[in-house]
Design an enzyme around this catalytic site. Structure first.
Site, PDB file in Angstrom:
ATOM      1  CG  ASP A 120      -0.255  -0.401   2.503  1.00 39.37           C
ATOM      2  OD1 ASP A 120       0.798   0.198   2.813  1.00 39.37           O
ATOM      3  OD2 ASP A 120      -0.740  -1.322   3.191  1.00 39.37           O
ATOM      4  CG  HIS A 135       4.619  -9.470  -1.275  1.00 37.22           C
ATOM      5  ND1 HIS A 135       3.584 -10.041  -0.557  1.00 37.22           N
ATOM      6  CD2 HIS A 135       5.695 -10.251  -1.061  1.00 37.22           C
ATOM      7  CE1 HIS A 135       4.036 -11.116   0.082  1.00 37.22           C
ATOM      8  NE2 HIS A 135       5.316 -11.262  -0.203  1.00 37.22           N
ATOM      9  CB  CYS A 146       9.796  -1.424 -22.368  1.00 35.77           C
ATOM     10  SG  CYS A 146       8.903  -0.143 -21.473  1.00 35.77           S
ATOM     11  CB  CYS A 168       3.950   1.019 -21.895  1.00 38.12           C
ATOM     12  SG  CYS A 168       5.589   1.753 -21.864  1.00 38.12           S
ATOM     13  CB  SER A 208       3.754 -10.585   9.520  1.00 34.01           C
ATOM     14  OG  SER A 208       3.842 -11.720   8.655  1.00 34.01           O
ATOM     15  CG  ASP A 250      -3.610  -2.748  17.055  1.00 32.06           C
ATOM     16  OD1 ASP A 250      -4.754  -2.998  16.644  1.00 32.06           O
ATOM     17  OD2 ASP A 250      -2.801  -2.011  16.437  1.00 32.06           O
TER      18      ASP A 250
END
Ligand code: ZN
Length: 264
Positions: A120, A135, A146, A168, A208, A250
């Site tokens: 994000d 990622h 390209c 593109c 995670s 948290d």
């Protein structure tokens, strides 16, 4: 951390961790979806629980976002991707206290690398500089022919106006610059992440579940190289047994508390 009777334990654990971080030569953090959820971004997996947004894969089909789908039908891939984008970021998302705390740790010289499974772009938005986006990032698109990249926002405007798939200047089809299902992690980012994990004195895994490989291997690499392993997550992870610090909290509460403990 809101549960009565557990505050003292968490506070003591955080202050011990803060001492170790203050003395550490190199500190590395890995962040996952639990850091994004407090910004209003729904989790990808899990149970619907009534009070939060539905997990993304309960309302969208992961197969629609597979590399095979992009190759076979880029027009419908981008249509579905637009819907996914609205689900993820529709309300407009901003960094939260966990992003800010990690940026503060880095600015004060207590964090050497920030590895993230999130796409994000909120760590960069919060001012973190040493970010390795394992990622990729939804803030960019990449040409499938390209390899040129460009900011995603203007491309999303074109997609909304009906250019599907967007292309593109070279005529190649554009793709979100994120790792799709069926695509490998980019070697460069993962190599950097592995090196950082091997060299660090303290490895902080935050928000995670540590189940999505190969990113989930990083805490193991750090621990096997002699690093202290700290896990901050609301739910149990498979590393809880091995973690030197297992903090069930948290991230938006634990990380600011950690920064405060470092100041103290
Ligand atoms: Zn191109």
């Amino acid at each position: 951390m809101e549960r009565d009777g557990e505050n003292d334990g968490v506070d003591a654990t955080l202050s011990a961790l803060a001492t170790e971080i203050a003395d550490a030569e190199r500190v590395v953090a890995l962040t996952g979806a639990g850091v994004s959820v407090p910004s209003g971004i729904p989790p990808f997996r899990g149970e619907s629980n009534g009070d939060g947004p539905d997990p993304v894969w309960n309302t969208h089909d992961p197969a629609d976002f597979h590399r095979r789908r992009f190759d076979a039908d880029p027009e419908r891939f981008w249509t579905d991707r637009l819907s996914l984008r609205e689900t993820l970021y529709g309300g407009g998302v901003e960094p939260n206290a966990a992003h800010e705390a990690l940026a503060t740790l880095e600015a004060r010289g207590h964090l050497d690398a920030l590895l993230t499974q999130n796409v994000d772009g909120l760590h960069a938005a919060a001012g973190s500089e040493s970010v390795v986006e394992l990622h990729g990032t939804s803030a960019r698109v990449v040409c499938d022919r390209c390899g040129a990249t460009q900011p995603a926002d203007p491309v999303w405007e074109r997609v909304r106006e009906g250019e599907r798939p967007p292309t593109c200047d070279c005529g190649g089809v554009l793709k979100p610059d994120v790792v799709l299902f069926g695509e490998p992690l980019p070697d460069e980012g993962f190599d950097r992440a592995q090196r950082a994990a091997r060299r660090c004195a303290v490895f902080l895994a935050v928000g995670s579940s540590l189940t999505v490989r190969p990113a989930a291997l990083l805490p193991e690499i750090a621990a096997e190289s002699g690093g202290t392993l700290a896990v901050i997550n609301l739910d149990p992870t498979e590393y809880d047994e091995r973690a030197d610090y297992d903090i069930r909290a948290d991230a938006t509460e634990a990380l600011p508390a950690l920064v405060a403990a470092l100041d103290g």
